[in-house]
Write an enzyme that holds these catalytic residues in place. Structure first.
Site, short mmCIF file in Angstrom:
data_model
loop_
_atom_site.label_atom_id
_atom_site.label_comp_id
_atom_site.label_asym_id
_atom_site.label_seq_id
_atom_site.Cartn_x
_atom_site.Cartn_y
_atom_site.Cartn_z
N TYR A 1 10.92 28.44 3.31
CA TYR A 1 10.22 27.38 2.26
C TYR A 1 10.49 26.12 3.09
CZ TYR A 1 9.28 24.78 -1.58
OH TYR A 1 8.49 23.77 -2.83
N SER B 1 8.37 18.52 0.75
CA SER B 1 9.46 18.46 -0.22
C SER B 1 10.90 18.02 0.76
CB SER B 1 9.88 19.96 -0.30
OG SER B 1 11.15 20.38 -0.80
P1 NAD Z 1 4.72 26.21 -9.75
O1 NAD Z 1 5.28 27.62 -9.27
O2 NAD Z 1 4.81 25.99 -11.33
O3 NAD Z 1 2.99 26.16 -9.76
C1 NAD Z 1 2.31 26.72 -8.49
C2 NAD Z 1 1.03 27.25 -8.77
O4 NAD Z 1 0.26 27.80 -7.49
C3 NAD Z 1 1.18 28.43 -9.93
O5 NAD Z 1 0.22 28.02 -10.79
C4 NAD Z 1 0.68 29.62 -8.94
O6 NAD Z 1 -0.31 30.48 -9.94
C5 NAD Z 1 -0.24 29.01 -7.95
N1 NAD Z 1 -0.43 29.88 -6.96
C6 NAD Z 1 0.25 30.66 -6.38
N2 NAD Z 1 -0.30 31.37 -5.31
C7 NAD Z 1 -1.54 30.85 -5.20
C8 NAD Z 1 -2.67 31.21 -4.49
N3 NAD Z 1 -2.52 32.27 -3.40
N4 NAD Z 1 -3.95 30.73 -4.82
C9 NAD Z 1 -3.86 29.76 -5.71
N5 NAD Z 1 -2.92 29.40 -6.56
C10 NAD Z 1 -1.67 29.90 -6.24
O7 NAD Z 1 5.01 24.92 -8.64
P2 NAD Z 1 5.37 23.61 -8.99
O8 NAD Z 1 6.91 23.46 -9.13
O9 NAD Z 1 4.31 22.99 -9.81
O10 NAD Z 1 5.24 22.94 -7.66
C11 NAD Z 1 3.99 22.50 -7.12
C12 NAD Z 1 4.11 22.06 -5.66
O11 NAD Z 1 5.05 21.18 -5.35
C13 NAD Z 1 4.50 23.23 -4.56
O12 NAD Z 1 3.89 23.03 -3.44
C14 NAD Z 1 5.78 23.00 -4.50
O13 NAD Z 1 6.21 23.84 -3.42
C15 NAD Z 1 6.06 21.59 -4.55
N6 NAD Z 1 7.33 21.27 -4.67
C16 NAD Z 1 8.00 21.41 -6.10
C17 NAD Z 1 9.10 20.94 -6.50
C18 NAD Z 1 9.92 21.24 -7.79
O14 NAD Z 1 10.98 20.79 -7.91
N7 NAD Z 1 9.11 21.75 -8.52
C19 NAD Z 1 9.77 20.23 -5.48
C20 NAD Z 1 9.25 20.02 -4.15
C21 NAD Z 1 8.11 20.37 -3.91
#
Ligand code: NAD
Length: 281
Positions: A177, A164
């Site tokens: 985070y 990130s």
């Molecule tokens: P999201 O919250 O939409 O999805 C995360 C998924 O992980 C969910 O479906 C949840 O059920 C699952 N999850 C949570 N705990 C779990 C566990 N113990 N075992 C298995 N699954 C589990 O997140 P996103 O926005 O799609 O982000 C995906 C990745 O990208 C993450 O690592 C997030 O930190 C990273 N990220 C996101 C953004 C953004 O802007 N959305 C930016 C930078 C990084």
């Protein structure tokens, strides 16, 4: 033309954790178009089942697996079932991750006369910090321990982690985070070195600021005007806009595909409109 036309993963087994989430569900749908057999893992089985159904209805191959990335037995059960359904893992995308309100301060800066009701650094909940570190760091390490066993010595084996922007410089309010994602960037380099003699490459993407249905209300008010936090993000993003999920998939496919990136190992690719390159001056 779809980007996926340039990548050929026919019969490759691609395991994606957090595939019920916004970004990884999108990655799963696109990767399936390359001919890969896609295993969608998530603790929320309904979400991944719906996405797997959608992929199969479109004529591609996918299966959903209820999996907790923090539980080795659950990961091992998924590994065994995926091996039966599709074969051994070729490519692992560690997508499960996220923050918690219990690990988030109300204030950006500490001050001497803050009201008692402010959730400051001093009132952050230990369990919230643990939750965030575990989900992001252990939730990447444990699936790698389980699935990399099947990837050693395989042609084109590759691991992609999700870091990130806050791994480079921490964002205000979210110390856990930010620290956990810094650990992911570091771990990506560690894995790249560790597995370099057994044919597994490991890289990461570091997404910038995207609008998703989860954060839309934090970034835009009821009249669709940017909130003060969104204004700050846009001010610090030289391209002056938010990214879209579909702007990440090119980086993912590039890093996955040894035809394009066979000598790229241990990089964290920012996909951020220039945010991480900009000092603000
Ligand atoms: P999201 O919250 O939409 O999805 C995360 C998924 O992980 C969910 O479906 C949840 O059920 C699952 N999850 C949570 N705990 C779990 C566990 N113990 N075992 C298995 N699954 C589990 O997140 P996103 O926005 O799609 O982000 C995906 C990745 O990208 C993450 O690592 C997030 O930190 C990273 N990220 C996101 C953004 C953004 O802007 N959305 C930016 C930078 C990084």
């Amino acid at each position: 033309m779809s980007l996926t036309n340039n990548h050929h993963f026919k019969d490759r087994v691609v395991v994606i954790t957090g595939a019920g989430g916004v970004l990884c569900a999108y990655f799963a749908k696109e990767i399936a178009k390359t001919g890969a057999k896609v295993a969608l893992l998530d603790i929320n089985v309904e979400a991944v089942q719906d996405y797997a159904d959608e992929i199969n209805q479109a004529g591609y191959l996918a299966k959903a697996y209820q999996t907790n990335v923090l539980d080795l037995d659950s990961l091992q059960a998924a590994r065994t079932q995926i091996a039966r359904d599709f074969g051994l893992c070729d490519i692992l995308i560690n997508g499960a991750g996220g923050n918690s309100p219990k690990a988030t301060t109300d204030n950006e800066f500490h001050e001497l006369d803050l009201p008692n009701t402010t959730k400051s650094f001093f009132s952050l909940d230990k369990s919230g910090i643990e939750f965030v570190f575990n989900l992001n760091y252990l939730g990447t390490l444990l699936p790698t321990q389980v699935f990399a066993q099947d990837m050693m010595g395989k042609k084109g084996a590759s691991i992609i982690n999700i870091s990130s922007m806050n791994a480079y410089t921490p964002l205000t309010k979210i110390p856990a985070y930010s620290g956990a994602k810094a650990a992911i960037s570091n771990f990506t380099q560690w894995l790249a070195v560790y597995f370099s003699r057994v044919g597994i490459r490991c890289n990461a993407i570091a997404p910038g600021f995207l609008v998703s249905h989860q954060n839309r209300s934090l970034l835009f008010d009821d009249n669709d005007n940017p909130t003060p936090r969104a204004e700050k993000i846009l001010t610090n993003t030289p391209m002056r806009r938010f990214g879209e999920a579909n702007e990440l998939i090119g980086g993912i496919l590039f890093l996955m595909d040894e035809a394009y990136s066979s000598f790229i190992n241990g990089v964290v690719l920012p996909i951020d409109g220039g945010f991480s390159a900009y000092s603000g001056v």
